[in-house]
Design an enzyme around this catalytic site. Structure first.
Site: not given
Ligand code: IDC
Length: 391
Positions: A170, A292
């Site tokens: 991202e 995702e």
């Molecule tokens: C989130 C996980 C969370 C973790 C975090 C770390 O759900 O548990 O603590 O990352 O930074 C994304 C990202 C993905 C995120 C997810 C939810 O690609 O890594 O995971 N998210 O926040 N983009 C939008 C949402």
């Protein structure tokens, strides 16, 4: 009179049971042939992801969580369970680079190799996700291992039809424009192609991240589509074709239904920043992959919003300007204590796979419908379909 009531009640009960029985007739899943055997090497034709024969395909699947944290969830046994019981056709392997990932634990590359091989054995596709997040610039020195990583992985997996490449999760930040991403992609994609060429295999599918955490999906064809410029998504922007000059490229779209939807009342305008209307049109212009998405809020927690998720998934299933069928992976296959996880805490260790979260329950049904051809009116409800407003 009493007798009559008893008779009537019994009759109604028999009727109810027989109706139930009718509803509960086991339905037959239509995905008995492993996905990779059925579709072979994927290709992009026009807007659409297609199988080896050029017929459209839509793959439904799931994304791992960062396996530097949740490695225990991903075993041959658990992935086989996801294939047999959840009917996944694709597994996205999220390898964080920062956030305690590859830069700190280089051995997670070996784990990725192991998971790639398990997917091959099970006949499902997998996505090799170079999961950049913070910083959001794929060219940042923190990501300087990208070229070596992809050289190694492309060579190791050259010619394997089940491997797709997601070269930067991202991209984000106001300075991370489409040009930044294109500069990066133009370095990495030739590495992947030359590995495929060297074994005489077709070029793999490459999924390219788009600005603002994969929300400004058409930045490659619109001047000024950059994070933080305060533009409404339907503001007029001039076309400028800067699509990547490679075959089998797809542009990445991510959504979290609780945060990314019809927008909000702002600037005195209803539906300001309406992502549904925006994406409906974008899907008529460029080939998109949704590697995702979450049924919850963008931070991975908060309330589930299944109606808005339905609306997105119906759009990705053909309700869009290009009638594109977009493949998707849900976030996430793990048992973390957050609402986006499909399993409840502790399930990975105890292998209690029936302990599903509400999001897990929903996703299992969605995958049965999309991949398994099962009828289930509790998900992807027609009443949630997006209708484009009259112009
Ligand atoms: C989130 C996980 C969370 C973790 C975090 C770390 O759900 O548990 O603590 O990352 O930074 C994304 C990202 C993905 C995120 C997810 C939810 O690609 O890594 O995971 N998210 O926040 N983009 C939008 C949402």
């Amino acid at each position: 009179m009493k007798k009559l009531i008893v008779a009537l009640v019994s009759f109604l009960m028999v009727l109810a049971t027989s109706c139930n029985q009718k509803n509960e007739e086991p339905q037959v899943f239509k995905d008995s042939i492993p996905a990779v055997e059925l579709y072979g090497a994927l290709q992009v034709k026009g807007l659409q992801l297609c199988d080896q024969h050029g017929d459209p395909v839509q793959l439904g699947g799931i994304s791992t969580m960062g396996y530097q944290w949740f490695g225990q969830c991903y075993t041959r046994e658990s992935i086989e369970m996801m294939v047999k019981e959840w009917h996944i056709k694709i597994l996205r392997l999220a390898m964080y680079v920062e956030e305690g990932g590859y830069n700190y634990k280089p051995e997670i590359r070996d784990e990725m190799c192991n998971l790639i091989d398990i997917c091959e054995e099970l006949g499902i596709y997998c996505i090799m996700d170079w999961h950049i997040l913070s910083p959001g610039n794929p060219l940042d020195p923190k990501y300087s291992k990208a070229e070596d990583f992809f050289k190694f992985m492309a060579k190791r997996n050259a010619g394997k039809p089940h491997v797709l490449y997601e070269i930067c999760n991202e991209p984000n930040g106001s300075k991370v424009t489409w040009d930044t991403i294109a500069t990066y992609a133009n370095k990495i994609i030739p590495i992947l192609h030359s590995a495929a060429d060297s074994v005489g295999a077709p070029h793999p599918i490459v999924i390219v991240g788009t600005p603002q955490w994969c929300q400004l999906v058409d930045a490659c064809i619109k001047d000024g589509r950059t994070q933080g410029n305060g533009l409404d998504l339907d503001a007029y922007l001039p076309d400028n074709d800067k699509r990547l000059k490679f075959d089998n490229v797809m542009y990445n779209f991510h959504f979290y239904a609780g945060s990314h939807n019809e927008g909000h009342l702002e600037k005195g305008k209803e539906n300001y920043y309406d992502m549904y209307t925006y994406m409906y049109d974008v899907l008529g212009r460029i080939p998109v992959f949704c590697s995702e998405f979450g049924c919850v809020e963008a931070w991975g927690g908060g309330d589930e919003d299944f109606d808005r998720t339905d609306k997105w998934l119906l759009m990705l299933s053909g309700n869009n300007a290009g009638k594109q069928k977009v493949s998707f992976c849900n976030w996430s296959f793990c048992d973390k204590d957050e609402t986006s996880s499909i399993f409840l805490p502790g399930s990975c260790k105890s292998k209690e796979w029936e302990k599903r979260s509400p999001a897990g329950e929903y996703m299992k049904r969605v995958l049965a419908v999309v991949n398994g051809g099962i009828k289930d009116t509790t998900v992807l409800k027609r009443s949630n379909i997006y209708l484009k407003p009259e112009q």
